[in-house]
Structure formats: C-alpha cells, structure tokens
Design a protein around this motif. Sequence first.
Motif, mmCIF file in Angstrom:
data_model
loop_
_atom_site.group_PDB
_atom_site.id
_atom_site.type_symbol
_atom_site.label_atom_id
_atom_site.label_comp_id
_atom_site.label_asym_id
_atom_site.label_seq_id
_atom_site.Cartn_x
_atom_site.Cartn_y
_atom_site.Cartn_z
ATOM 1 N N LEU A 166 -20.049 -12.758 22.651
ATOM 2 C CA LEU A 166 -20.847 -13.339 21.572
ATOM 3 C C LEU A 166 -22.286 -13.596 22.003
ATOM 4 O O LEU A 166 -23.218 -13.412 21.215
ATOM 5 C CB LEU A 166 -20.204 -14.638 21.090
ATOM 6 N N LYS A 167 -22.483 -14.009 23.252
ATOM 7 C CA LYS A 167 -23.846 -14.245 23.740
ATOM 8 C C LYS A 167 -24.647 -12.953 23.765
ATOM 9 O O LYS A 167 -25.820 -12.911 23.370
ATOM 10 C CB LYS A 167 -23.829 -14.868 25.129
ATOM 11 N N ILE A 168 -24.008 -11.860 24.223
ATOM 12 C CA ILE A 168 -24.677 -10.558 24.229
ATOM 13 C C ILE A 168 -25.037 -10.141 22.806
ATOM 14 O O ILE A 168 -26.141 -9.652 22.540
ATOM 15 C CB ILE A 168 -23.783 -9.504 24.916
ATOM 16 N N LYS A 197 -15.498 -17.926 15.252
ATOM 17 C CA LYS A 197 -16.952 -18.107 15.189
ATOM 18 C C LYS A 197 -17.587 -17.274 14.076
ATOM 19 O O LYS A 197 -18.545 -17.714 13.418
ATOM 20 C CB LYS A 197 -17.565 -17.724 16.535
ATOM 21 N N ASN A 219 -29.514 -10.103 18.381
ATOM 22 C CA ASN A 219 -29.655 -10.446 16.953
ATOM 23 C C ASN A 219 -28.724 -9.615 16.070
ATOM 24 O O ASN A 219 -29.067 -9.246 14.945
ATOM 25 C CB ASN A 219 -31.110 -10.286 16.489
ATOM 26 N N LYS A 242 -16.665 -15.503 24.598
ATOM 27 C CA LYS A 242 -17.940 -16.235 24.534
ATOM 28 C C LYS A 242 -19.077 -15.413 25.131
ATOM 29 O O LYS A 242 -20.199 -15.408 24.609
ATOM 30 C CB LYS A 242 -17.805 -17.562 25.272
ATOM 31 N N LYS A 243 -18.805 -14.711 26.222
ATOM 32 C CA LYS A 243 -19.833 -13.873 26.844
ATOM 33 C C LYS A 243 -20.217 -12.709 25.935
ATOM 34 O O LYS A 243 -21.391 -12.326 25.853
ATOM 35 C CB LYS A 243 -19.340 -13.363 28.198
ATOM 36 N N ASP A 298 -25.455 -12.127 20.199
ATOM 37 C CA ASP A 298 -26.516 -13.016 19.694
ATOM 38 C C ASP A 298 -27.875 -12.646 20.272
ATOM 39 O O ASP A 298 -28.896 -12.684 19.561
ATOM 40 C CB ASP A 298 -26.185 -14.473 20.030
ATOM 41 N N ASP A 299 -27.907 -12.290 21.557
ATOM 42 C CA ASP A 299 -29.179 -11.932 22.198
ATOM 43 C C ASP A 299 -29.810 -10.702 21.562
ATOM 44 O O ASP A 299 -31.034 -10.519 21.615
ATOM 45 C CB ASP A 299 -28.966 -11.698 23.695
ATOM 46 N N ASP A 336 -13.255 -17.019 27.487
ATOM 47 C CA ASP A 336 -14.527 -16.927 28.203
ATOM 48 C C ASP A 336 -15.161 -15.554 28.024
ATOM 49 O O ASP A 336 -16.379 -15.432 27.857
ATOM 50 C CB ASP A 336 -14.327 -17.223 29.692
#
Length: 290
Positions: free
Chosen positions: A45-47, A77, A52, A42-43, A49-50, A39
């Motif tokens: 990775l979101k940061i 990933k 770029n 995943k968090k 991705d946000d 988890d």
Amino acid sequence: MELIQVGEKTYYIKNATNIGIYKVDETQVYLIDTGNDKDAGKKILKIIDDKNWSVKGIINTHSNSDHIGGNKVIQDKTNCTILANKIEKSFTEFPILESSFLYGGYPFKDIRNKFLLAKESIVTSIENNLPDGLEYFNLKGHFFDMCGIKTSDDVYFLADSLFSKETIKKYHLFFIYDVKEFLNTLEYLKTLKGNLYIPSHCEATTDISSLIEININKVNEIISKIYNICNKEKTFEEILKCIFDEYNLIMNANQYVLVGSTIKSYLSYLLDKNKICYEFKSNKMFWKQV
C-alpha cells in the motif's frame, strides 16, 4: 520491496513472493497476489500511495498464505475486489481450509500460524471479471486451481508453477498437490511466447526453458527415490523419514504437513501409474513396489 516497471502498464514488486501490478488507467491498478502477511500488505500500500495510485482489485493466483497474506489489510483499506479461481476462491475466503487440508483434520495450534493460515477476505470468481488487458490461464499441479496471469505487455505471471534453481538445490522438495498435473503444467509452459516471465519465487526472466527442465528433473528424481524406497514395504511415516534423511531436511510442524502432504501426492501418482501398491497389516498401511 522494489518496484520494477516491465511494460507500458505492467510492473512488479520484487519480493520473497513477487507481486504483480497492472495499471488499468492512469491511477487505478490491479495487484497480482499480496505477499505473506499484513506487513507485506502495508508495504504494498505504501508503494501504491507513493505513486499516487489506488488499488482497484487483487488477483490471487492461488490461495497459499504467502500469496494472500496481504489481502485483508488491503481490502479493508481500499474496499477493492479480490478475484480467485474456483477452489482457490473458497480457500481464500476460508483460509482454515488450507491448514486443515494439509494436516488431514482440524489443525493443531502449531500449524495455525501465518505461514499456513492467512486472514479471510471477500472474494469474487475470476471468470468473466478480469479487466481489459489481463487474461488468466490454468496452472494446475502446485495447488487445486492455481492460475497464471498474462498482461497486454506479454508479461506472464507464473505463480508457483516453477521453483528456482537455488530453492531446489537447498530444499529439493517443493509443495505439489497433483504430480501429474504439475508435470503437465511444466509441459504447457514450454508453449508460452512472451516478453517476460515472472514466477512468484524466481527472478524475472525472458527464457524459462532451463528452469522448466530443472523442475522436471527434480520431480522425476523424487518419483524415482520414493519408488526405490518402496522396494521393501514401508509405512508413510517411514517413507517420510527416508526422504528427510536423504535430503538432510529438518522436521518441524510446518515441514511435516507440507512435505508430508507432498509425499502423499507422489505416492498417489505412483499408485495411479501402477508402480506401487498398498496393503494393510496389523492395522497399519504399508506401501511397496508392484
């Protein structure tokens, strides 16, 4: 999780285990540790991705589960490289080694959990493989071959070489593999000259001098307490109970192996200093002052 920029190329994610980020170019980054589980990964990775960005690699300061827990989901990933130092590389590739080491045998099911047993990942040696702008340095003591990372912005990521005042006040004991090396590392930290220091479980700070002294004083306090407990011969289990009772700690499976392993390290330290000795009686091992 909160992303904070602390240099031209250096960021960190403020978290229970602070996560370092270093930009090697406009889009690619290296992570320093990945938190305690998928988890957290995943968090992270979101940061990423946000912003770029993309993850070029992960540097693990050491192989404890709360530092490598997000490795697998991020590597799966992104197909990124993971770097670790010496023995930490093996523990990261084969996480069963940590709970086996702590227990001293095959770990029973209650310690085969995410806090002591991360998912495996594919790891490369850190030596000669860091990108430009990053340096690693040894921080032995807490774990076998733990290292810290210095960025080109003179930001030092200090892993678990220091523990916060709040943690020490609440728990008193923190995991140590080698007491002598841990104290040596604390002395080494006094020589660092940086713009910012980020221990894994403390607030980022421009001055670690008082925190170093707090850690030194607590280690010396534990040394003294264990030495005094051994004024009469005691088994390891009796010493462990004395420490738990002294600090009002609550025993469970995780704490038994973590604190228990740490107490054994203190006993080894005192034995090597010729302060205590051991004797076998009636097939029991007793520790006592020299």
